[in-house]
Design an enzyme around this catalytic site. Structure first.
Site, short mmCIF file in Angstrom:
data_model
loop_
_atom_site.label_atom_id
_atom_site.label_comp_id
_atom_site.label_asym_id
_atom_site.label_seq_id
_atom_site.Cartn_x
_atom_site.Cartn_y
_atom_site.Cartn_z
N HIS A 37 -22.93 -17.24 14.71
CA HIS A 37 -22.29 -18.32 13.53
C HIS A 37 -23.43 -19.35 13.22
CE1 HIS A 37 -21.26 -19.86 17.30
NE2 HIS A 37 -21.30 -21.06 16.76
N HIS A 121 -28.83 -24.32 12.87
CA HIS A 121 -29.53 -22.96 13.51
C HIS A 121 -28.44 -22.19 13.91
CE1 HIS A 121 -27.73 -25.65 16.64
NE2 HIS A 121 -27.72 -24.48 17.10
P1 2AM Z 1 -24.87 -24.12 19.07
O1 2AM Z 1 -24.47 -23.82 17.77
O2 2AM Z 1 -26.12 -24.78 19.47
O3 2AM Z 1 -24.63 -22.74 19.97
C1 2AM Z 1 -19.23 -23.78 20.08
O4 2AM Z 1 -19.38 -24.28 21.08
C2 2AM Z 1 -20.26 -24.05 18.82
O5 2AM Z 1 -20.39 -25.65 18.68
C3 2AM Z 1 -21.67 -23.70 19.36
O6 2AM Z 1 -22.48 -22.79 18.37
C4 2AM Z 1 -22.24 -24.85 19.92
O7 2AM Z 1 -23.55 -24.98 20.01
C5 2AM Z 1 -21.73 -25.86 19.02
N1 2AM Z 1 -21.91 -27.04 19.68
C6 2AM Z 1 -22.35 -28.07 19.12
N2 2AM Z 1 -22.45 -29.33 19.84
C7 2AM Z 1 -21.75 -28.98 21.08
C8 2AM Z 1 -21.35 -29.43 22.12
N3 2AM Z 1 -21.50 -30.86 22.39
N4 2AM Z 1 -20.51 -28.63 23.12
C9 2AM Z 1 -20.39 -27.49 22.89
N5 2AM Z 1 -20.72 -26.65 21.72
C10 2AM Z 1 -21.47 -27.49 20.91
#
Ligand code: 2AM
Length: 181
Positions: A37, A121
């Site tokens: 996603h 991303h």
């Molecule tokens: P990502 O997009 O880089 O993988 C669920 O955890 C989604 O939220 C993931 O896609 C994750 O990172 C994103 N995300 C963004 N900030 C986050 C945070 N502080 N902690 C966990 N997940 C985060």
């Protein structure tokens, strides 16, 4: 409390292209293709009552459907602290506009503003102390990756269930784009 985030889903065609990028980095934990996603807004832990307000706020977001193209691969963190391998997104004003609308809707319903800059991303894998030469080789070999354009016609509110084998994402509700009020 429930852990929430707002994301764009990846179509089946793009999912398959992204799944084809996996491999070649020892110790990497690759995302299950079904879970790929593009996060628009990480919300984090909120009380369940607040989830109703969040749902309502997202249902009120008005933005047109659009298309996006994935472009290149990259890494968050560097050297031994490389943490995330990702696929990038070609610069896209409609995406930025949608992200800003989601952000303002969530702030209006009482969430603290996101301090970090939006850097769109799709996470491909999580890393822990990876061999640096293999990360460099991955980036070099996959650098010309492109996929799309992919039609974006809805947002999804996800719940994240933290578990030992990694998080499991549950789609709670989809919000179509391009509706008339
Ligand atoms: P990502 O997009 O880089 O993988 C669920 O955890 C989604 O939220 C993931 O896609 C994750 O990172 C994103 N995300 C963004 N900030 C986050 C945070 N502080 N902690 C966990 N997940 C985060």
């Amino acid at each position: 409390m429930i852990r929430l985030f707002v994301a764009l889903d990846v179509t089946e065609e793009i999912r398959q292209r992204l799944a084809g990028l996996s491999g070649g980095v020892p110790g990497a934990r690759w995302m299950d293709p079904a879970s790929l996603h593009l996060t628009l807004r990480f919300i984090g832990e909120v009380p369940e009552d607040q989830a109703f307000d969040i749902d309502e706020a997202l249902a009120g977001v008005r933005a047109p459907p659009f298309a996006l193209t994935l472009d290149g691969v990259g890494v968050f963190g560097s050297g031994r602290r490389a943490r995330v391998l990702w696929a990038g997104v070609e610069r896209n004003e409609a995406l930025n506009h949608l992200q800003a609308k989601v952000e303002s809707a969530l702030v209006r319903c009482g969430l603290p503003a996101e301090e970090r800059k939006f850097s769109p991303h799709v996470t491909l894998a999580r890393l822990k102390d990876p061999p640096q030469d293999r990360v460099a080789r991955f980036l070099g070999e996959r650098g010309l990756f492109r996929a799309g354009p992919m039609a974006v016609d809805h947002l999804t509110l996800y719940r994240s269930h933290l578990g030992n084998g990694g998080s499991v994402y549950e789609a709670l509700r989809a919000y179509p784009l391009g509706r008339e009020p």
